[in-house]
Design a protein around this motif. Structure first.
Motif, PDB file in Angstrom:
ATOM      1  N   SER A  82       0.894  -1.112   0.013  1.00  0.00           N
ATOM      2  CA  SER A  82      -0.051   0.136  -0.009  1.00  0.00           C
ATOM      3  C   SER A  82       0.606   1.232  -0.060  1.00  0.00           C
ATOM      4  O   SER A  82       0.671   2.303  -0.745  1.00  0.00           O
ATOM      5  N   ARG A  83       1.912   1.381   0.848  1.00  0.00           N
ATOM      6  CA  ARG A  83       2.789   2.451   0.961  1.00  0.00           C
ATOM      7  C   ARG A  83       3.592   2.565  -0.427  1.00  0.00           C
ATOM      8  O   ARG A  83       3.668   3.650  -0.847  1.00  0.00           O
ATOM      9  N   LEU A  84       3.902   1.358  -0.892  1.00  0.00           N
ATOM     10  CA  LEU A  84       4.716   1.660  -2.455  1.00  0.00           C
ATOM     11  C   LEU A  84       3.808   2.098  -3.471  1.00  0.00           C
ATOM     12  O   LEU A  84       4.262   3.084  -4.261  1.00  0.00           O
ATOM     13  N   PHE A  85       2.536   1.808  -3.292  1.00  0.00           N
ATOM     14  CA  PHE A  85       1.603   2.682  -4.248  1.00  0.00           C
ATOM     15  C   PHE A  85       1.427   4.016  -4.049  1.00  0.00           C
ATOM     16  O   PHE A  85       1.452   4.691  -5.014  1.00  0.00           O
ATOM     17  N   MET A  86       1.006   4.220  -2.845  1.00  0.00           N
ATOM     18  CA  MET A  86       0.745   5.683  -2.450  1.00  0.00           C
ATOM     19  C   MET A  86       1.899   6.594  -2.657  1.00  0.00           C
ATOM     20  O   MET A  86       1.685   7.792  -3.126  1.00  0.00           O
ATOM     21  N   ILE A  87       2.951   5.978  -1.972  1.00  0.00           N
ATOM     22  CA  ILE A  87       4.076   7.208  -1.777  1.00  0.00           C
ATOM     23  C   ILE A  87       4.834   6.956  -3.129  1.00  0.00           C
ATOM     24  O   ILE A  87       5.406   8.162  -3.591  1.00  0.00           O
ATOM     25  N   VAL A  88       5.007   6.109  -3.889  1.00  0.00           N
ATOM     26  CA  VAL A  88       5.943   5.884  -5.148  1.00  0.00           C
ATOM     27  C   VAL A  88       5.031   6.044  -6.399  1.00  0.00           C
ATOM     28  O   VAL A  88       5.510   7.171  -6.880  1.00  0.00           O
TER      29      VAL A  88
END
Length: 644
Positions: A82-88
């Protein structure tokens, strides 16, 4: 996975990358260039791939040289993706910064798609099949985005952040080369005689950018996705260099366990990766309340120094010198830097580790050593000879018969509630409200010790853990899991730090309990109080624990209250200046920060400031009084509305 396994996995992935790019490079040679152009293109391509692989390999060796011992920070696959999608991928935190963020996002999205397009020949698709308008839009995106960021760096960041010329030049090279790649596309499309040469130069610039990734600011293209995958799910967590609940002080001493990192390799693997993920954008510095107070403190400078110490060619860094030169004790640990960071880094973790380093060396800020001595000797950070303790009289005694009914809750009064006059007033008010509601409560009285929050923020991990284990054992005597606290720092310590040592309690902030009592009608009818009020979110209650609504909902239940919001509130709330043990420094502990916050209260048009932490009240009371305003704890305001 241990160090050897991680290095093996990383090197295997690098080999696969090298093979993949070599295949793509060979196929590009086949249809783009002929004769000498093809030979030159292939040779330069092989050199750039080699430079990339060697550079990343050396970085990988450093990242995996860190520690994993006692790393209680957890990462789950679902949260990581989820972080990979939202942040990156979505660039959510980047685009919060208005125009610069949007330009960066445009450059990133365009570049990511073009990178994918570049690899298409590997699967049998030629660039000729890609629509020209799409290619032009993508090249335009990277051109405009990179030129804007290069211009902003030279015209804004260089003079305002006082960057050196060499540092600025080094950061400008990459966006200029990226812009050259984008602009070259349009020259290739329009030129007929020089098209081959221009195309060759365009590809040379693109491959140069690729080769520069491990050696420049572009490294964050690799490190940020990796960081988002391994970043702890929970913010503001602290590592355990040792654990007194599982090992003795003698064992710790005999094993020479690092009480604070003395060498680069004594940071965790995550931390070493995070240092290289920092883009040096300066957002943390811009939003830091301690920056600009005359101490020379800047979270961006600390991350920069640690990033330089993380370089493959860097000599063994003197971490004590870095900690002292960058004034790590000036940090209030408010957490705004971590909220502002576009890639969700944790500068606070680095600051905490450096404070442990200086504490291990016996180097403390003026005033901190005496404060630690008071905590160690008397169990309270206040000087009990100057501020005698006052103890409450609960309806349920602390040590009662084993067969008797336990109390409904334990009220943890805290150091401020025992010794500080304002804190004593708050504690007495809460006790009165509990009695009015008919709650069977108890308190440990003179047995209560400091939770150790201040000691831990000063870097004395050993003292903190001793206090934690002592308090956990004490609270187990009560046979009651519900713990009421009126200090934001105590709340965070009990809720987030004591569980690592077996202290699992149902921790409730007094604003939450008072809201529940009002909603249930247990405090009776409330008077109408026509007042303009604003609420100051304590850092350790709001940013650290997300408790933004209880006090606001509480104020909204009282008739006549006009609740106003300050310019910086909730997640963006400005620190009062007391946190991170700064309150206990000699001289000016945080008056400038408190004065800025008081100005915001006045600008909001409020007559009364309400807060939920005795430290905040102590810091803000005088500057707001000088502006003609008042400060109260939320419990005091509720008590004034309760009809007798």
């Amino acid at each position: 996975m241990d160090q050897i396994q991680l290095r093996g996995l990383g090197l295997s992935l690098l080999v696969l990358v090298a093979v993949g790019f070599s295949i793509s490079l060979y196929l590009h040679c086949g249809y783009l260039f002929n004769g000498p152009w093809r030979i030159a293109f292939f040779i330069y391509g092989v050199l750039t791939i080699a430079a990339f692989i060697i550079g990343i390999g050396r970085r990988l060796w450093i990242w995996t040289s860190g520690q994993t011992r006692n790393d209680i920070q957890t990462t789950t696959v679902a949260e990581a993706l989820s972080r990979l999608f939202m942040i990156v991928a979505a660039q959510r935190r980047v685009i919060r910064n208005s125009w610069p963020g949007l330009f960066h996002a445009a450059m990133f999205w365009s570049g990511a798609i073009l990178f994918t397009v570049y690899l298409l020949p590997s699967v049998g698709v030629t660039l000729a099949t890609i629509p020209y308008p799409l290619l032009s839009a993508l090249f335009l995106g990277i051109s405009i985005g990179s030129l804007f960021l290069a211009g902003r760096l030279v015209l804004f960041s260089w003079p305002n952040r006082k960057l050196s010329f060499a540092h600025t030049l080094g950061r400008v090279v990459a966006p200029v080369l990226i812009a050259a790649v984008g602009i070259g596309h349009f020259f290739v499309m329009r030129s007929t005689v020089l098209s081959t040469g221009v195309l060759f130069l365009q590809y040379m610039c693109a491959m140069t950018v690729f080769a520069l990734i491990p050696y420049s600011r572009l490294l964050h293209i690799i490190t940020v996705p990796l960081w988002t995958l391994v970043r702890p799910d929970k913010r503001f967590t602290m590592s355990l260099p040792f654990d007194l609940s599982r090992e003795t002080e003698i064992e710790i001493s005999n094993n020479d366990l690092p009480l604070g990192p003395r060498r680069r390799e004594e940071f965790s693997m995550r931390a070493l990766l995070a240092f290289d993920a920092c883009t040096q954008c300066g957002r943390c510095e811009e939003i830091c309340p301690a920056h600009g107070t005359g101490d020379g403190f800047s979270p961006a400078k600390i991350m920069r120094q640690l990033q330089l110490a993380n370089a493959p060619s860097a000599p063994s860094a003197n971490l004590v010198a870095i900690a002292e030169s960058e004034q790590v004790d000036c940090c209030t640990t408010c957490g705004r830097c971590e909220i502002a960071c576009p890639v969700a880094l944790e500068p606070l973790s680095a600051i905490h580790e450096l404070r442990r380093t200086t504490a291990f060396e016996g180097r403390f800020e003026s005033g901190h050593e005496s404060a630690l001595r008071r905590i160690s000797e008397f169990g309270s950070i206040w000087d009990k000879t100057k501020s005698p303790a006052i103890y409450l009289q609960p309806p349920v005694p602390w040590l009662m018969e084993a067969d008797g009914p336990p109390a409904e809750l334990v009220y943890w009064v805290g150091c401020a509630g025992r010794h500080d006059p304002a804190g004593q007033r708050i504690a007495a008010t809460i006790a009165g409200l509990l009695n009015r509601a008919g709650i069977r409560w108890t308190t440990a009285g003179a047995e209560e010790l400091c939770t150790g929050d201040t000691a831990r923020r000063m870097g004395d991990e050993g003292l903190f853990q001793k206090l934690a284990l002592r308090n956990i054992a004490l609270l187990r005597q009560a046979r009651c899991k519900k713990l009421l606290v009126s200090c934001a720092h105590c709340f965070n310590t009990f809720a987030n730090e004591y569980p690592a040592f077996g202290g699992d309690f149902e921790v409730v902030h007094h604003s939450e309990l008072l809201l529940q009592l009002l909603q249930n009608g247990r405090l009776g009818h409330l008077a109408v109080l026509p007042t303009k009020i604003t609420f100051h979110d304590p850092c350790y209650l709001g940013r650290y624990n997300g408790k933004y609504e209880p006090v606001r909902n509480l104020l909204d239940t009282i008739e006549g209250v006009e609740r106003l919001e300050m310019h910086e509130s909730r997640e963006q709330s400005r620190c009062c200046g007391a946190g991170g043990a700064r309150l206990w420094r000699d001289g000016e502990p945080g008056a400038r920060m408190a004065a800025k916050r008081a100005t915001q209260v006045s600008e909001a048009g409020a007559d009364l400031l309400v807060t939920g932490c005795p430290f905040c009240l102590t810091m803000l009371e005088d500057p707001i009084a000088r502006m003609g305003g008042r400060v109260q704890d939320i419990s005091e305001f509720v008590a004034s509305a309760v009809r007798t």
